[in-house]
Design an enzyme around this catalytic site. Structure first.
Site, mmCIF file in Angstrom:
data_model
loop_
_atom_site.group_PDB
_atom_site.id
_atom_site.type_symbol
_atom_site.label_atom_id
_atom_site.label_comp_id
_atom_site.label_asym_id
_atom_site.label_seq_id
_atom_site.Cartn_x
_atom_site.Cartn_y
_atom_site.Cartn_z
ATOM 1 N N VAL A 52 0.752 5.715 -1.289
ATOM 2 C CA VAL A 52 0.033 6.854 -1.856
ATOM 3 C C VAL A 52 1.055 7.885 -2.314
ATOM 4 C CG1 VAL A 52 -1.603 8.729 -1.378
ATOM 5 C CG2 VAL A 52 -1.979 6.459 -0.387
ATOM 6 N N ARG A 107 -3.276 12.497 2.761
ATOM 7 C CA ARG A 107 -4.234 13.161 3.659
ATOM 8 C C ARG A 107 -5.520 13.588 2.938
ATOM 9 N NH1 ARG A 107 -2.077 13.679 8.528
ATOM 10 N NH2 ARG A 107 0.192 13.584 8.728
ATOM 11 N N LEU A 151 0.837 -1.202 0.000
ATOM 12 C CA LEU A 151 0.000 0.000 0.000
ATOM 13 C C LEU A 151 0.872 1.252 0.000
ATOM 14 C CD1 LEU A 151 -2.605 1.662 0.470
ATOM 15 C CD2 LEU A 151 -2.380 1.133 2.899
ATOM 16 N N GLY A 188 -7.833 10.817 2.274
ATOM 17 C CA GLY A 188 -8.677 9.633 2.425
ATOM 18 C C GLY A 188 -8.388 8.520 1.455
ATOM 19 N N ILE A 189 -7.279 8.587 0.724
ATOM 20 C CA ILE A 189 -7.007 7.605 -0.324
ATOM 21 C C ILE A 189 -6.673 6.241 0.254
ATOM 22 C CG2 ILE A 189 -5.449 7.011 -2.219
ATOM 23 C CD1 ILE A 189 -5.295 10.007 -2.859
ATOM 24 N N TYR A 222 -4.308 0.961 9.803
ATOM 25 C CA TYR A 222 -5.036 -0.297 9.760
ATOM 26 C C TYR A 222 -6.076 -0.385 10.878
ATOM 27 C CZ TYR A 222 -1.412 -1.796 6.499
ATOM 28 O OH TYR A 222 -0.562 -1.894 5.430
#
Length: 260
Positions: free
Chosen positions: A200, A206, A198, A208-209, A244
């Site tokens: 981004v 920041r 995972l 919400g992805i 998580y």
């Protein structure tokens, strides 16, 4: 890579669980999460010379296969194009060397890493007839009179695989007393989802992805009959553990780093 403790998280999927865009689990707190930190890979044998880096991102009308989740200006779905696989590989390379920007030859290492990951992604996602592996991407949704290239559209990614526990295991990698040759229990109760890699894009955090990609991956796993989804996180990766837990995962056990 520093040897340490890997924390195993699981999310149990109760019957009837569905995605809720207003869920409080969706926090707009984003982190770049590297599940594994492999050593510098050699050059891949298949180099991405045929990619069209000016290729436009598919429009909503053109995207007519598979499920997707829309949140704000973004959409999570399975990767479709070779150019998307390349952007996924490059995002992971950037994440891997994010804390080492001044390392000598870092650009060469990133390129090597991205080429190997690109080829591996294509093999994993397109070489399995049973569809047990998928690469999920978050892309920017199209806007009125604006079409972006793939290079400017992909902002997040993770991998989702569907696996089976070995006989005697209650979670992936559990140390159990078993014969030298393990057998795989393919009953429904032993089937689980596993999330990895995972990350981004730094410019898109920041928003919400990460949390929305995780929710989408959990829903995708549930659609295959999975009742549990697992991830690993290093004990020192507190942002990953917090992410998580806020998304609904619970800690199962602290285990050897070899499990990663």
């Amino acid at each position: 890579m520093e040897q340490g403790i890997i924390v195993i998280f699981t999310e149990f999927l109760p019957p009837g669980l569905s995605m809720d865009s207003n869920s409080s689990a969706r926090k707009k707190e984003e982190f770049s999460v590297q599940i594994q930190a492999p050593s510098i890979p050699p050059f891949g044998t298949e180099r991405p010379f045929n990619l069209e880096f000016s290729r436009l991102q598919p429009s909503d009308e053109e995207f007519n296969e598979g499920s997707r989740a829309e949140f704000g200006p973004f959409m999570a779905r399975a990767a479709l194009l070779d150019e998307e696989y390349w952007m996924v590989a490059w995002l992971r390379a950037e994440s891997h060397w994010e804390d080492q920007p001044n390392q000598r030859y870092v650009d060469n290492y990133k390129r090597q890493f991205a080429e190997q990951e690109f080829n591996a992604l294509k093999r994993r996602c397109r070489g399995q007839k049973d569809k047990n592996y998928s690469c999920i991407v978050t892309v920017k949704k199209e806007e009125r009179d604006l079409r972006r290239t793939v290079l400017k559209s992909v902002v997040g990614t993770l991998d989702l695989s569907i696996r089976y526990l070995l006989n005697g295991e209650t979670f992936p990698g559990e140390q159990v007393k078993a014969p030298l040759f393990h057998t795989i229990n393919t009953t429904g109760s032993s089937k689980y989802g596993y999330i990895a890699n995972l990350c981004v894009a730094k410019s898109s955090r920041r928003q919400g992805i990460a949390s929305n990609m995780l929710q989408f991956a959990v829903e995708s796993a549930k659609s295959t009959g999975v009742e549990q989804v697992f991830v690993h996180a290093h004990r020192k990766n507190e942002p990953a553990q917090e992410l998580y837990q806020k998304t609904g995962f619970e800690m199962v056990e602290a285990a050897s780093s070899q499990l990663a």
